[in-house]
Design a protein around this motif. Structure first.
Motif, PDB file in Angstrom:
ATOM      1  N   TRP A  80       0.775  -1.107  -0.167  1.00  0.00           N
ATOM      2  CA  TRP A  80      -0.055   0.001   0.031  1.00  0.00           C
ATOM      3  C   TRP A  80       0.704   1.195   0.093  1.00  0.00           C
ATOM      4  O   TRP A  80       0.977   2.133  -0.921  1.00  0.00           O
ATOM      5  N   ASN A  81       1.721   1.336   0.748  1.00  0.00           N
ATOM      6  CA  ASN A  81       2.754   2.535   0.964  1.00  0.00           C
ATOM      7  C   ASN A  81       3.571   2.927  -0.305  1.00  0.00           C
ATOM      8  O   ASN A  81       3.717   3.641  -0.739  1.00  0.00           O
ATOM      9  N   ARG A  84       1.162   3.868  -2.888  1.00  0.00           N
ATOM     10  CA  ARG A  84       0.812   5.324  -2.604  1.00  0.00           C
ATOM     11  C   ARG A  84       1.881   6.224  -2.798  1.00  0.00           C
ATOM     12  O   ARG A  84       1.792   7.338  -3.409  1.00  0.00           O
ATOM     13  N   PHE A  97      -5.855   0.326   4.265  1.00  0.00           N
ATOM     14  CA  PHE A  97      -6.090   1.967   4.276  1.00  0.00           C
ATOM     15  C   PHE A  97      -7.160   2.189   5.296  1.00  0.00           C
ATOM     16  O   PHE A  97      -7.743   3.216   5.162  1.00  0.00           O
ATOM     17  N   GLU A 100      -7.703   5.146   7.595  1.00  0.00           N
ATOM     18  CA  GLU A 100      -7.582   6.599   6.971  1.00  0.00           C
ATOM     19  C   GLU A 100      -8.770   6.465   5.939  1.00  0.00           C
ATOM     20  O   GLU A 100      -9.727   8.056   5.909  1.00  0.00           O
ATOM     21  N   TRP A 101      -9.626   5.579   5.532  1.00  0.00           N
ATOM     22  CA  TRP A 101     -10.643   5.581   4.747  1.00  0.00           C
ATOM     23  C   TRP A 101     -11.722   4.777   5.223  1.00  0.00           C
ATOM     24  O   TRP A 101     -11.865   3.542   4.737  1.00  0.00           O
ATOM     25  N   HIS A 136     -10.242   7.518  -4.956  1.00  0.00           N
ATOM     26  CA  HIS A 136      -9.532   8.512  -5.476  1.00  0.00           C
ATOM     27  C   HIS A 136      -9.614   9.852  -5.331  1.00  0.00           C
ATOM     28  O   HIS A 136      -8.600  10.549  -5.130  1.00  0.00           O
ATOM     29  N   LYS A 138     -10.198  10.508  -2.357  1.00  0.00           N
ATOM     30  CA  LYS A 138      -9.381  10.547  -0.678  1.00  0.00           C
ATOM     31  C   LYS A 138      -8.104  10.462  -0.855  1.00  0.00           C
ATOM     32  O   LYS A 138      -7.200  10.892  -0.182  1.00  0.00           O
ATOM     33  N   PHE A 139      -7.415   9.309  -1.810  1.00  0.00           N
ATOM     34  CA  PHE A 139      -6.191   9.163  -2.069  1.00  0.00           C
ATOM     35  C   PHE A 139      -5.906   9.462  -3.495  1.00  0.00           C
ATOM     36  O   PHE A 139      -5.769   8.665  -4.493  1.00  0.00           O
ATOM     37  N   SER A 141      -2.875  10.005  -4.953  1.00  0.00           N
ATOM     38  CA  SER A 141      -2.203   9.474  -5.820  1.00  0.00           C
ATOM     39  C   SER A 141      -2.188   7.986  -6.129  1.00  0.00           C
ATOM     40  O   SER A 141      -1.427   7.453  -6.702  1.00  0.00           O
TER      41      SER A 141
END
Length: 332
Positions: A80-81, A84, A97, A100-101, A136, A138-139, A141
């Motif tokens: 994930w990292n 990201r 995630f 965070e979400w 997308h 929310k994140f 990248s």
């Protein structure tokens, strides 16, 4: 047997050396795909047989796909990292995630579907498309491309586990997710968060008595070697998501983007179909290896749902999105 931590760490370091869609020639790119399950899991197999094959064929080799299986590029958090941050182009993950979400906790919501076919319909349809857009936003990248099957989760243990009462006092590895941890605790067990890549040794050494995963994962991760009982609770039908770095995806041509997106959806559709077909054969395979498999009766399932009601009530009260989305899925 499991790869050593040092080898995995070395592979991660080497993988981080390349950033974005790797250039192999002036007119070609390579997409590295990291996943933790391998060819014995329908998602791992479909990434090789569907995604890689479709992308390379339909782009006439302009986009090459290299698949790194069995945690070669790290655990789910590492993948994930990496995606990201743009150091890994693509990955197949659960929901690392979810803190965070929180909406992604829907992937692990207990007793949400009528059956596996219902879950397949949900995660290959418009609900998945809508959540991809929210993801997308929310994140920015990362893009979410598709939702495939993880498994219908069961509990396994070294200690007797054939009824709801047997949970009391046992120690279970659970994913880093408040739903999983809450289920174990509501059933009278204790929960310990351990990465999937470290779980085999934790079971082998007795750090924990058991864990919860689908039978397909029990086989793919060789947990049958270190577990004796399976209680087929099917308490969660979990998903695996295909995610791609926006840095990589945005550098593709519009035609290539469509090919990659369509291939990801074709991959999960194939994986759902193959997973549903595999459940019965997985059960028989594990029985043949000497594991005691106990089906969860409707009465036991109702008892589990009653015991975990404090958890589900808490989730519904705390998560503003939960009531509408769970109702939408149940009615879909």
């Amino acid at each position: 047997m499991k790869k050593s931590a040092s080898l995995i760490a070395l592979a991660c370091v080497l993988a981080m050396a390349t950033i974005g869609c790797s250039k192999k020639a002036a007119d070609s790119v390579t997409i590295k795909v990291g996943e933790n399950w391998g060819s014995s899991h329908p998602m791992g197999r479909a990434i090789q047989e569907v995604f890689k094959a479709e992308v390379e064929s339909k782009t006439n080799g302009a986009v090459k796909v290299d698949v790194y299986s069995d945690g070669t590029l790290g655990n789910e958090g590492d993948l994930w990292n990496g995606v990201r941050n743009g150091t890994i182009e693509m990955a197949v993950v659960g929901t690392p995630f979810n803190q965070e979400w929180p909406v992604s906790m829907i992937s692990d919501w207990p007793f949400l579907y009528k059956d596996l076919e219902h879950a397949k319909k949900v995660w290959t349809g418009e609900i998945a498309d809508d959540l991809n857009k929210q993801f997308h936003e929310k994140f920015p990248s990362v893009y979410m491309l598709a939702w495939g099957p993880n498994s219908a989760r069961t509990f396994t243990s070294n200690k007797k586990l054939t009824s709801v009462a047997d949970f009391v006092g046992q120690k279970f590895r659970m994913p880093s997710n408040p739903i999983h941890v809450g289920i174990a605790e509501n059933l009278g067990a204790s929960a310990q968060v351990i990465p999937l890549g470290d779980l085999f040794s934790a079971l082998e050494s007795g750090v924990v008595d058991g864990q919860d995963n689908g039978m397909v994962t029990v086989i793919s991760q060789s947990f049958d070697q270190v577990q004796k009982y399976i209680y087929e609770t099917n308490h969660i039908i979990a998903t695996l998501e295909i995610i791609i770095s926006a840095d990589c995806f945005d550098k593709l041509t519009k035609e290539q983007q469509k090919i990659v997106s369509d291939a990801a959806k074709d991959t999960t559709l194939k994986a759902w179909t193959e997973y549903i077909k595999s459940v019965d054969s997985d059960r028989e395979s594990l029985k043949a290896k000497g594991l005691t498999i106990t089906p969860c009766t409707p009465e036991d399932q109702a008892l589990i749902q009653n015991k975990i009601k404090p958890l589900t009530d808490k989730l519904l009260n705390e998560q503003s999105w939960a009531k509408a989305l769970t109702e939408k899925i149940k009615a879909y």
